[in-house]
Design a protein around this motif. Sequence first.
Motif, PDB file in Angstrom:
ATOM      1  N   LEU A   6       0.832  -1.195   0.000  1.00  0.00           N
ATOM      2  CA  LEU A   6       0.000   0.000   0.000  1.00  0.00           C
ATOM      3  C   LEU A   6       0.870   1.249   0.000  1.00  0.00           C
ATOM      4  CD1 LEU A   6      -2.667  -1.057   2.670  1.00  0.00           C
ATOM      5  CD2 LEU A   6      -2.718  -1.401   0.191  1.00  0.00           C
ATOM      6  N   GLY A   7       0.729   2.067  -1.051  1.00  0.00           N
ATOM      7  CA  GLY A   7       1.468   3.318  -1.136  1.00  0.00           C
ATOM      8  C   GLY A   7       2.598   3.254  -2.146  1.00  0.00           C
ATOM      9  N   ALA A   8       2.501   4.113  -3.179  1.00  0.00           N
ATOM     10  CA  ALA A   8       3.536   4.159  -4.217  1.00  0.00           C
ATOM     11  C   ALA A   8       4.266   5.490  -4.175  1.00  0.00           C
ATOM     12  CB  ALA A   8       2.916   3.929  -5.600  1.00  0.00           C
ATOM     13  N   GLY A   9       4.593   5.923  -2.945  1.00  0.00           N
ATOM     14  CA  GLY A   9       5.455   7.080  -2.787  1.00  0.00           C
ATOM     15  C   GLY A   9       6.904   6.687  -3.025  1.00  0.00           C
ATOM     16  N   LEU A  29       0.635  -3.662  -6.024  1.00  0.00           N
ATOM     17  CA  LEU A  29       0.967  -2.313  -5.568  1.00  0.00           C
ATOM     18  C   LEU A  29      -0.255  -1.419  -5.723  1.00  0.00           C
ATOM     19  CD1 LEU A  29       2.998  -0.170  -4.605  1.00  0.00           C
ATOM     20  CD2 LEU A  29       3.733   0.076  -6.996  1.00  0.00           C
ATOM     21  N   VAL A  30      -0.660  -0.790  -4.630  1.00  0.00           N
ATOM     22  CA  VAL A  30      -1.912  -0.038  -4.594  1.00  0.00           C
ATOM     23  C   VAL A  30      -1.633   1.423  -4.241  1.00  0.00           C
ATOM     24  CG1 VAL A  30      -4.196   0.116  -3.536  1.00  0.00           C
ATOM     25  CG2 VAL A  30      -3.094  -2.122  -3.807  1.00  0.00           C
ATOM     26  N   ASP A  31      -2.225   2.321  -5.011  1.00  0.00           N
ATOM     27  CA  ASP A  31      -2.143   3.747  -4.700  1.00  0.00           C
ATOM     28  C   ASP A  31      -3.352   4.455  -5.299  1.00  0.00           C
ATOM     29  OD1 ASP A  31       0.340   5.657  -3.660  1.00  0.00           O
ATOM     30  OD2 ASP A  31      -1.042   6.731  -4.975  1.00  0.00           O
ATOM     31  N   LEU A  40       5.731   1.032 -13.075  1.00  0.00           N
ATOM     32  CA  LEU A  40       6.082   0.052 -12.057  1.00  0.00           C
ATOM     33  C   LEU A  40       5.527  -1.346 -12.347  1.00  0.00           C
ATOM     34  CD1 LEU A  40       5.626   2.261  -8.884  1.00  0.00           C
ATOM     35  CD2 LEU A  40       7.780   1.430  -9.835  1.00  0.00           C
ATOM     36  N   ALA A  41       4.537  -1.440 -13.222  1.00  0.00           N
ATOM     37  CA  ALA A  41       3.955  -2.751 -13.536  1.00  0.00           C
ATOM     38  C   ALA A  41       4.971  -3.610 -14.278  1.00  0.00           C
ATOM     39  CB  ALA A  41       2.691  -2.572 -14.368  1.00  0.00           C
ATOM     40  N   ARG A  42       5.041  -4.863 -13.924  1.00  0.00           N
ATOM     41  CA  ARG A  42       5.920  -5.827 -14.591  1.00  0.00           C
ATOM     42  C   ARG A  42       5.361  -7.216 -14.318  1.00  0.00           C
ATOM     43  NH1 ARG A  42      11.057  -3.685 -11.721  1.00  0.00           N
ATOM     44  NH2 ARG A  42       9.811  -1.823 -11.981  1.00  0.00           N
ATOM     45  N   GLU A  43       6.076  -8.235 -14.728  1.00  0.00           N
ATOM     46  CA  GLU A  43       5.538  -9.595 -14.602  1.00  0.00           C
ATOM     47  C   GLU A  43       5.158  -9.926 -13.169  1.00  0.00           C
ATOM     48  OE1 GLU A  43       6.867 -14.231 -15.432  1.00  0.00           O
ATOM     49  OE2 GLU A  43       8.095 -12.571 -16.163  1.00  0.00           O
ATOM     50  N   SER A  44       5.964  -9.494 -12.206  1.00  0.00           N
ATOM     51  CA  SER A  44       5.716  -9.858 -10.817  1.00  0.00           C
ATOM     52  C   SER A  44       5.078  -8.730 -10.000  1.00  0.00           C
ATOM     53  CB  SER A  44       7.031 -10.277 -10.152  1.00  0.00           C
ATOM     54  OG  SER A  44       7.993  -9.245 -10.285  1.00  0.00           O
ATOM     55  N   VAL A  45       4.732  -7.611 -10.646  1.00  0.00           N
ATOM     56  CA  VAL A  45       4.117  -6.487  -9.935  1.00  0.00           C
ATOM     57  C   VAL A  45       2.861  -6.044 -10.682  1.00  0.00           C
ATOM     58  CG1 VAL A  45       4.376  -4.123  -9.079  1.00  0.00           C
ATOM     59  CG2 VAL A  45       6.338  -5.685  -9.040  1.00  0.00           C
ATOM     60  N   GLU A  46       1.726  -6.207 -10.019  1.00  0.00           N
ATOM     61  CA  GLU A  46       0.455  -5.723 -10.553  1.00  0.00           C
ATOM     62  C   GLU A  46       0.115  -4.403  -9.863  1.00  0.00           C
ATOM     63  OE1 GLU A  46      -4.329  -6.852 -10.442  1.00  0.00           O
ATOM     64  OE2 GLU A  46      -2.823  -8.206  -9.581  1.00  0.00           O
ATOM     65  N   THR A  47      -0.313  -3.411 -10.613  1.00  0.00           N
ATOM     66  CA  THR A  47      -0.665  -2.118 -10.032  1.00  0.00           C
ATOM     67  C   THR A  47      -2.177  -1.941 -10.026  1.00  0.00           C
ATOM     68  OG1 THR A  47      -0.417  -0.990 -12.164  1.00  0.00           O
ATOM     69  CG2 THR A  47       1.517  -1.068 -10.731  1.00  0.00           C
ATOM     70  N   ARG A  48      -2.676  -1.339  -8.952  1.00  0.00           N
ATOM     71  CA  ARG A  48      -4.105  -1.096  -8.801  1.00  0.00           C
ATOM     72  C   ARG A  48      -4.335   0.329  -8.304  1.00  0.00           C
ATOM     73  NH1 ARG A  48      -7.107  -5.831  -7.935  1.00  0.00           N
ATOM     74  NH2 ARG A  48      -8.916  -4.437  -7.890  1.00  0.00           N
ATOM     75  N   VAL A  49      -5.239   1.055  -8.981  1.00  0.00           N
ATOM     76  CA  VAL A  49      -5.617   2.399  -8.543  1.00  0.00           C
ATOM     77  C   VAL A  49      -6.817   2.275  -7.615  1.00  0.00           C
ATOM     78  CG1 VAL A  49      -6.341   4.704  -9.258  1.00  0.00           C
ATOM     79  CG2 VAL A  49      -4.769   3.373 -10.703  1.00  0.00           C
ATOM     80  N   VAL A  50      -6.596   2.551  -6.340  1.00  0.00           N
ATOM     81  CA  VAL A  50      -7.637   2.449  -5.317  1.00  0.00           C
ATOM     82  C   VAL A  50      -7.399   3.561  -4.303  1.00  0.00           C
ATOM     83  CG1 VAL A  50      -8.622   1.036  -3.469  1.00  0.00           C
ATOM     84  CG2 VAL A  50      -7.856  -0.057  -5.586  1.00  0.00           C
ATOM     85  N   ASP A  51      -8.460   4.164  -3.836  1.00  0.00           N
ATOM     86  CA  ASP A  51      -8.348   5.168  -2.776  1.00  0.00           C
ATOM     87  C   ASP A  51      -7.944   4.457  -1.490  1.00  0.00           C
ATOM     88  OD1 ASP A  51      -8.516   7.192  -0.946  1.00  0.00           O
ATOM     89  OD2 ASP A  51     -10.645   7.645  -1.283  1.00  0.00           O
ATOM     90  N   THR A  52      -6.701   4.646  -1.061  1.00  0.00           N
ATOM     91  CA  THR A  52      -6.183   3.919   0.103  1.00  0.00           C
ATOM     92  C   THR A  52      -6.798   4.402   1.411  1.00  0.00           C
ATOM     93  OG1 THR A  52      -4.273   5.424  -0.004  1.00  0.00           O
ATOM     94  CG2 THR A  52      -3.997   3.208  -0.922  1.00  0.00           C
ATOM     95  N   HIS A  65      -3.779 -12.582  -0.009  1.00  0.00           N
ATOM     96  CA  HIS A  65      -2.357 -12.285   0.046  1.00  0.00           C
ATOM     97  C   HIS A  65      -1.774 -12.840   1.350  1.00  0.00           C
ATOM     98  CE1 HIS A  65      -3.605  -9.350  -3.013  1.00  0.00           C
ATOM     99  NE2 HIS A  65      -2.351  -9.394  -3.432  1.00  0.00           N
ATOM    100  N   ASP A  66      -0.484 -13.112   1.315  1.00  0.00           N
ATOM    101  CA  ASP A  66       0.175 -13.609   2.522  1.00  0.00           C
ATOM    102  C   ASP A  66       0.475 -12.491   3.508  1.00  0.00           C
ATOM    103  OD1 ASP A  66       0.491 -16.415   1.646  1.00  0.00           O
ATOM    104  OD2 ASP A  66       1.795 -15.507   0.120  1.00  0.00           O
ATOM    105  N   ALA A  67       0.816 -11.316   2.991  1.00  0.00           N
ATOM    106  CA  ALA A  67       1.222 -10.215   3.868  1.00  0.00           C
ATOM    107  C   ALA A  67       0.865  -8.881   3.231  1.00  0.00           C
ATOM    108  CB  ALA A  67       2.722 -10.272   4.151  1.00  0.00           C
ATOM    109  N   VAL A  68       0.647  -7.892   4.089  1.00  0.00           N
ATOM    110  CA  VAL A  68       0.472  -6.520   3.640  1.00  0.00           C
ATOM    111  C   VAL A  68       1.688  -5.720   4.098  1.00  0.00           C
ATOM    112  CG1 VAL A  68      -0.898  -5.927   5.707  1.00  0.00           C
ATOM    113  CG2 VAL A  68      -0.973  -4.445   3.701  1.00  0.00           C
ATOM    114  N   VAL A  69       2.236  -4.951   3.191  1.00  0.00           N
ATOM    115  CA  VAL A  69       3.314  -4.012   3.509  1.00  0.00           C
ATOM    116  C   VAL A  69       2.716  -2.614   3.400  1.00  0.00           C
ATOM    117  CG1 VAL A  69       5.524  -3.060   2.784  1.00  0.00           C
ATOM    118  CG2 VAL A  69       5.157  -5.536   2.735  1.00  0.00           C
ATOM    119  N   ASN A  70       2.709  -1.899   4.504  1.00  0.00           N
ATOM    120  CA  ASN A  70       2.074  -0.593   4.580  1.00  0.00           C
ATOM    121  C   ASN A  70       3.121   0.499   4.439  1.00  0.00           C
ATOM    122  OD1 ASN A  70       0.559   1.654   5.116  1.00  0.00           O
ATOM    123  ND2 ASN A  70       0.010   1.083   7.202  1.00  0.00           N
TER     124      ASN A  70
END
Length: 364
Positions: A6-9, A29-31, A40-52, A65-70
């Motif tokens: 969460l967060g693409a700063g 990856l959510v922002d 930032l999108a690539r084979e192993s990274v999916e990007t999602r536009v969501v109001d966090t 998901h196994d884990a959330v990284v905030n």
Amino acid sequence: MRIVLLGAGHIGRAIARLLGDSGDYRVTLVDRDEAALHGLARESVETRVVDTADLARLTPLMRGHDAVVNALPYHFAVPVATLAREVDCHYFDLTEDVASTRAIRRLAEGAPTAFMPQCGLAPGFVGIVAHHLAQGFEVLHEVKMRVGALPAFPGNRLKYNLTWSVDGLVNEYCRPCEAIRDGQRVELLPLEGLEHFSLDGVEYEAFNTSGGLGTLCETLAGKVRTLDYKSVRYPGHGELMKFLLEELQLRADPETLKGLLRRSVPATMQDVVLVFVSVSGLRDGQLVQEVFARKIFADRHGPAPASAIQITTAAGLCAVLDLFRDGQLPARGFIRQEQVALPALLANRFGQVYAQSGRIESVA
């Protein structure tokens, strides 16, 4: 391992690249800002536009998901950790906020999953270093932790550029600072305790700021006479910040202060991170001092240029996540940074940035 990030700063982007390029993580990856996700999108990274800030929309994203990284600002720490508990997701963050960490610790009680806040530089890596050095003493006298994220080329009267979260910066300048004095846990005022020193011929100042100790006050309570954390800046910065916070009374209006800093203080990718930890005490009956000192510079030449604060903060989080994935940390409950073994972190593929950084040779 499937991660929702969460967060693409500045820091979130660096974490996404490290985890995505490792080959061992699938990252969502959510922002809320589509522009922040660009490239930032690539084979192993999916990007999602969501109001966090919309927690109801985050809940279904976290499931599976196994884990959330905030990597969101500190005031999202407790709400996101609460969601992680609800969906049985491991939780990792970068917060420096003391109250949030205490709340997350309560959430972790009896949880089937792990909760590990404060996984960045300070709090985070610096606490791992201090605890490791402290283990080498029979009697602890003093533990001093000094960390600075500084512009390589300061060009204003504050002698500072924005290198990380303005929310986190103002928070650490305004909140009480935990410490140990004469063996007793105390709270100190931020921006007080001014000291001056030099490293490699450069003059610096340091003063109290909040949050950098992580949980060390509790871990070392009853074992050390003096323990404190101070932020490193160029001389004169602290006095100007006290003018803004105290004389202009912006401590009572932090949103105005944040707006002023964002409008008036340029950001920079050309920075340097200083880490200085000093521990003294008795070993074999003799008074001994041990020092760990590093200077980490921005990487301007790679395929994805990164600032020093991005490198050090992202590496700290990714390294402990790696150690957790490999079973080297507890699988459930609250995990303190000082439960990480420093040699294991420095040997880790992500943590090696600290082992390979410049060693500081001269201190005055």
